[in-house]
Structure formats: structure tokens, C-alpha cells
Design a protein around this motif. Sequence first.
Motif, PDB file in Angstrom:
ATOM      1  N   UNK A  89       6.200  10.124   7.868  1.00 48.51           N
ATOM      2  CA  UNK A  89       4.978   9.349   8.125  1.00 48.51           C
ATOM      3  C   UNK A  89       4.396   8.838   6.810  1.00 48.51           C
ATOM      4  N   UNK A  90       4.749   9.502   5.698  1.00 50.12           N
ATOM      5  CA  UNK A  90       4.194   9.125   4.406  1.00 50.12           C
ATOM      6  C   UNK A  90       5.232   8.333   3.610  1.00 50.12           C
ATOM      7  N   UNK A  91       5.460   7.076   4.063  1.00 46.64           N
ATOM      8  CA  UNK A  91       6.561   6.330   3.442  1.00 46.64           C
ATOM      9  C   UNK A  91       6.298   6.020   1.977  1.00 46.64           C
ATOM     10  N   UNK A  92       5.000   5.922   1.599  1.00 43.57           N
ATOM     11  CA  UNK A  92       4.700   5.551   0.207  1.00 43.57           C
ATOM     12  C   UNK A  92       5.117   6.649  -0.775  1.00 43.57           C
ATOM     13  N   UNK A  93       4.928   7.910  -0.375  1.00 47.43           N
ATOM     14  CA  UNK A  93       5.275   9.004  -1.282  1.00 47.43           C
ATOM     15  C   UNK A  93       6.679   9.542  -1.094  1.00 47.43           C
ATOM     16  N   UNK A  94       7.156   9.563   0.154  1.00 52.96           N
ATOM     17  CA  UNK A  94       8.433  10.231   0.398  1.00 52.96           C
ATOM     18  C   UNK A  94       9.536   9.324   0.905  1.00 52.96           C
ATOM     19  N   UNK A  95       9.158   8.209   1.529  1.00 57.28           N
ATOM     20  CA  UNK A  95      10.182   7.399   2.189  1.00 57.28           C
ATOM     21  C   UNK A  95      10.838   6.386   1.281  1.00 57.28           C
ATOM     22  N   UNK A  96      10.085   5.897   0.299  1.00 59.50           N
ATOM     23  CA  UNK A  96      10.568   4.776  -0.513  1.00 59.50           C
ATOM     24  C   UNK A  96      10.331   5.030  -1.995  1.00 59.50           C
ATOM     25  N   UNK A  97      11.139   4.352  -2.814  1.00 57.67           N
ATOM     26  CA  UNK A  97      10.816   4.258  -4.240  1.00 57.67           C
ATOM     27  C   UNK A  97      10.206   2.865  -4.397  1.00 57.67           C
TER      28      UNK A  97
END
Length: 248
Positions: A89-97
Motif C-alpha cells: 500500500x506504501x508504494x512511495x517507500x516500498x514499492x518503487x525507487x
Amino acid sequence: VVFEIKNWEVYHPLYEDRKIINNVNINVKKGEVVGIAGLMGAGRTELAMSVFGKSYGKKISGKTIKDNKEVYLNSVSKAIEYGLAYVTEDRKNYGLVLIDDIKNNVLMASLDKISNGQRVNENKGILVAKEYREKFNIKSSSILQKTGDLSGGNQQKVVLSKWIFSDPDILILDEPTRGVDVGAKYEIYTIINELVNEGKSIIMISSELPELLGMCDRIYVMNEGEIAGELTKDEATSESIMKCIMLH
């Protein structure tokens, strides 16, 4: 049943006497979308992360069973190897660089697929990234655009591309349409339906009840780290879900 979680218990990573997940049993069949409903703080994300390579929690116990065999998902790379994917759910911190481009984000979880062990085949990588950009209609100037510059919906489509390219059997989607506009939401639902048609199994966590009611074959209701109820598509309504939570 393709994947099963049995007697799953997880303690808080810092306060080790605090049990966060208590005796959870859930399963998902081939080509099925299973929802996990619950209020904020019910333990849904903690459940998903603890199953996905034990990326959350301490003193984790219970069994994960895939295709009737017990599997030990002791690290994220093991979980990926066994065909699991987790869309956070937290793509900014964990999903993407975010400072990296679309191409590298798409390829990140599956570099072995485009390398011969020593070297990454750059051309193959470009083709894969272009294919997903077209397939999922990722609005961008090119596959070399930084993901941080994309809209929320397009960032989410990059995250989905990354995990779908890893070719999982079981996809855990945690709030897949949070912060995404209506058009991209619809596109994400279409992607999920395509995956199910290919025989993939989906576990979907969402705080939006209409989303769960519209997409899921079955819904588990979680409350305070436990399963408060299980509802079939026919039984599931906003009222029956809230009732499970209230009576738990």
C-alpha cells in the motif's frame, strides 16, 4: 486450494509480548480473488507482510502451504521464488525507487529473467518495459521517465508491472487503488480480472468495501489481529461485514 495460511501468529517487532496476529487461517483457490476486510489497525497489512518473506514481525509461527506442500517463506527472495508477490500500500517507500526510471522499476524483482547469470540483457529489459508500458497504458514520456514524476495511478501500474513480470501464482494486493483516480482504478480492476482469467490467485486487502464487494469471490473479515468471519460473495454486504466486526 493453491495457497493456505494455517494457525498464523505474529508478535510485534519491538514489543515482543504483544501479539499482532492471532491464529489466522485463510486459503485461496486457483483463479480466485479473496478479500480481506477490516478497520484500520485490524492487522491486515501486518498479516500480508509477515507471510511475504517475514518482512514484518517477530516470533512468527504457523504454516504456509502451497499446492499441498509446506513452504518456508523465510525471506522475500524465497517468497518470490515460491511464486508470491506483494503489492504494497506504501508504494512511495516500498514499492518503487522513485529516483529511478520506469524500466528499472519494472525489472527490479526479476533480473534473473533477463540475464544469463553474469550479464543483464539490456535490450531484453527494454522490450519487457515497453511491453508493460503499452499493456497497462502507463502514461509517461518513455520507459526512461523517473517514476517519481508519474501520477499515483501510473506509479501503481509500474508496481503491478514489476510484480506481474515476476510471474507469481499468488498476488497479494494491499490497497491496490489507494490514491488513484477513477480512470486508473478501472484499469487496475481490469488488470486484476485478466490475472484471474490466467489462473492466478489474488488476496486483496482494501478499506473500500464497494471494491471488495465488486471484485471478490470470498471475503475474510479481520478484527484485532483475528479472523472475525468469512463470507461468500452472496453473503457479503457492507452490513454483514460490519456485523462480523461488531460481534467479534
